[in-house]
Design a protein around this motif. Structure first.
Motif, PDB file in Angstrom:
ATOM      1  N   ARG A 120      53.828  29.607  53.138  1.00 54.86           N
ATOM      2  CA  ARG A 120      52.949  30.842  52.854  1.00 54.86           C
ATOM      3  C   ARG A 120      52.146  30.699  51.959  1.00 54.86           C
ATOM      4  O   ARG A 120      51.067  31.586  51.863  1.00 54.86           O
ATOM      5  CB  ARG A 120      54.059  31.917  52.354  1.00 54.86           C
ATOM      6  N   THR A 121      52.131  29.872  50.761  1.00 49.83           N
ATOM      7  CA  THR A 121      51.475  29.882  49.797  1.00 49.83           C
ATOM      8  C   THR A 121      50.176  28.912  49.895  1.00 49.83           C
ATOM      9  O   THR A 121      50.509  27.653  50.171  1.00 49.83           O
ATOM     10  CB  THR A 121      52.193  29.391  48.360  1.00 49.83           C
ATOM     11  N   THR A 122      49.091  29.193  49.390  1.00 46.36           N
ATOM     12  CA  THR A 122      47.829  28.511  49.661  1.00 46.36           C
ATOM     13  C   THR A 122      48.251  27.222  48.512  1.00 46.36           C
ATOM     14  O   THR A 122      48.571  27.361  47.567  1.00 46.36           O
ATOM     15  CB  THR A 122      46.543  28.937  49.148  1.00 46.36           C
ATOM     16  N   GLY A 123      47.998  25.941  49.154  1.00 47.55           N
ATOM     17  CA  GLY A 123      48.273  24.655  48.175  1.00 47.55           C
ATOM     18  C   GLY A 123      49.537  24.332  48.194  1.00 47.55           C
ATOM     19  O   GLY A 123      49.840  23.070  47.716  1.00 47.55           O
ATOM     20  N   SER A 124      50.468  24.800  48.878  1.00 48.07           N
ATOM     21  CA  SER A 124      51.964  24.451  49.071  1.00 48.07           C
ATOM     22  C   SER A 124      52.039  23.575  50.174  1.00 48.07           C
ATOM     23  O   SER A 124      51.173  23.664  51.221  1.00 48.07           O
ATOM     24  CB  SER A 124      53.062  25.713  48.944  1.00 48.07           C
ATOM     25  N   GLY A 125      52.978  22.779  50.301  1.00 48.47           N
ATOM     26  CA  GLY A 125      53.392  22.063  51.452  1.00 48.47           C
ATOM     27  C   GLY A 125      54.772  21.244  51.522  1.00 48.47           C
ATOM     28  O   GLY A 125      55.488  21.744  50.754  1.00 48.47           O
ATOM     29  N   ILE A 126      55.097  20.401  52.370  1.00 48.42           N
ATOM     30  CA  ILE A 126      56.302  20.082  52.902  1.00 48.42           C
ATOM     31  C   ILE A 126      56.130  18.564  53.192  1.00 48.42           C
ATOM     32  O   ILE A 126      54.949  18.391  53.985  1.00 48.42           O
ATOM     33  CB  ILE A 126      57.036  20.841  53.790  1.00 48.42           C
ATOM     34  N   MET A 127      56.963  17.562  53.049  1.00 52.48           N
ATOM     35  CA  MET A 127      56.990  16.361  53.551  1.00 52.48           C
ATOM     36  C   MET A 127      58.450  16.063  54.061  1.00 52.48           C
ATOM     37  O   MET A 127      59.557  16.547  53.679  1.00 52.48           O
ATOM     38  CB  MET A 127      56.887  15.086  52.494  1.00 52.48           C
ATOM     39  N   VAL A 128      58.445  15.734  55.591  1.00 52.25           N
ATOM     40  CA  VAL A 128      59.718  15.502  56.286  1.00 52.25           C
ATOM     41  C   VAL A 128      59.726  14.150  56.837  1.00 52.25           C
ATOM     42  O   VAL A 128      58.747  13.617  57.005  1.00 52.25           O
ATOM     43  CB  VAL A 128      59.574  16.609  57.468  1.00 52.25           C
ATOM     44  N   ILE A 129      61.045  13.907  57.185  1.00 48.46           N
ATOM     45  CA  ILE A 129      61.384  12.544  57.815  1.00 48.46           C
ATOM     46  C   ILE A 129      62.219  12.775  58.807  1.00 48.46           C
ATOM     47  O   ILE A 129      63.224  13.698  58.747  1.00 48.46           O
ATOM     48  CB  ILE A 129      61.914  11.513  56.649  1.00 48.46           C
ATOM     49  N   GLY A 130      62.175  11.926  60.040  1.00 49.02           N
ATOM     50  CA  GLY A 130      62.891  12.150  60.968  1.00 49.02           C
ATOM     51  C   GLY A 130      64.207  11.171  60.725  1.00 49.02           C
ATOM     52  O   GLY A 130      63.844   9.857  60.297  1.00 49.02           O
TER      53      GLY A 130
END
Length: 102
Positions: A81-91
């Protein structure tokens, strides 16, 4: 790269992160590494089937909501939701796991 073992080559090529921006709904491909939402309208990025060791970075550079469609750590349709935020995911071969949040 020549002269590298398979393991070294896997590490070398995984470290080659490509960055792209999207302002539309997008189906993430296995080769995509870093994708950011731009624009002012909420959009969705749909995850591919989780492959063991595959990593994706998602960032919200928008003033809107970025929805990651799929299941990550048991959460369906993960919202950024927040500008500049993010996530890193791995399978892990059967599911997507969070390995970083920023």
């Amino acid at each position: 790269k020549s002269g590298l073992t398979k393991t070294q080559a896997d590490i070398y090529y995984q470290s080659k992160i490509t960055y792209q921006t999207k302002s539309v709904d997008y189906n993430v491909a296995s080769g995509d590494t870093a994708i950011a939402l731009t624009g002012a309208v909420s959009k969705s990025f749909t995850l591919p089937t989780a492959t063991s060791g595959e990593i994706h970075y998602f960032k919200n550079n928008s003033t809107a909501i970025l929805t990651i469609v799929g299941t990550i750590d048991g959460v369906t349709n993960y919202l950024i939701r927040t500008t500049g935020s993010g996530i890193m995911v791995i399978g892990d071969g059967s599911a997507w796991q969070v390995i970083g949040v920023f």
